[in-house]
Design a protein around this motif. Sequence first.
Motif, PDB file in Angstrom:
ATOM      1  N   THR A  73      42.482  36.588  50.014  1.00 45.79           N
ATOM      2  CA  THR A  73      41.564  36.201  48.701  1.00 45.79           C
ATOM      3  C   THR A  73      40.365  36.517  48.848  1.00 45.79           C
ATOM      4  N   THR A  74      40.086  36.887  49.733  1.00 43.45           N
ATOM      5  CA  THR A  74      38.848  37.937  49.218  1.00 43.45           C
ATOM      6  C   THR A  74      38.728  39.268  49.054  1.00 43.45           C
TER       7      THR A  74
ATOM      8  N   ASP B 160      35.136  35.341  46.787  1.00 41.63           N
ATOM      9  CA  ASP B 160      36.677  34.496  46.925  1.00 41.63           C
ATOM     10  C   ASP B 160      37.778  33.743  46.490  1.00 41.63           C
TER      11      ASP B 160
ATOM     12  N   SER C 128      40.481  32.431  47.141  1.00 41.16           N
ATOM     13  CA  SER C 128      40.410  31.200  47.369  1.00 41.16           C
ATOM     14  C   SER C 128      40.220  29.863  46.886  1.00 41.16           C
TER      15      SER C 128
ATOM     16  N   VAL D 263      48.002  29.707  45.928  1.00 46.95           N
ATOM     17  CA  VAL D 263      47.761  30.766  46.236  1.00 46.95           C
ATOM     18  C   VAL D 263      48.742  31.835  46.327  1.00 46.95           C
TER      19      VAL D 263
ATOM     20  N   GLN E 220      46.226  33.671  43.561  1.00 45.32           N
ATOM     21  CA  GLN E 220      45.063  33.555  43.851  1.00 45.32           C
ATOM     22  C   GLN E 220      45.176  34.868  44.732  1.00 45.32           C
ATOM     23  N   GLN E 221      46.017  35.631  45.296  1.00 38.36           N
ATOM     24  CA  GLN E 221      46.661  36.415  46.003  1.00 38.36           C
ATOM     25  C   GLN E 221      46.257  37.531  45.311  1.00 38.36           C
TER      26      GLN E 221
END
Length: 150
Positions: free
Chosen positions: A4-5, A20, A22, A28, A31-32
């Motif tokens: 996620t970064t 980031d 996250s 999640v 986020q990804q």
Amino acid sequence: MKGTTVVFFEERTGAQLSFDCSAFPVAVPMQQWLACRLSEQFSARSGTKGAVMAKNYFYAARFFARALAACDAAPRTPADLTAEHIQAFRARYSDSPAVLRSHLKLLRVLLRDCDDLVPSARDDLMRTGCRRFRPLIRCSTTPTTSGRTS
């Protein structure tokens, strides 16, 4: 991509910025997915060359995530994203037309080549105009300035 970064390297100076995802208030997988979209926008082949523009894309993705999180039926994966979620994003920022236009332009670039979007969501994202409407899914329409939505 599973993380996620996202790291951005400024072309002129070589400065490095880390973004980031996250902390985005979505599941999640979302986020990804947003991190992946950002990494594609930050690639050497993209038009994003400066830190200011990279930050703008990150902020647009964060505002989008906040709008999604405010929905009762928040998408858990990109495949769950619907036109109603795009409409909820538009409705959330409809009181600030300049902000909405800016974020929509950036989101269009981030998501235009994304195969994960269902056609109705892509069509709504790409439509022009910011007419007022009520989204079909219930969402909080009050933007927050903190890192997380309520």
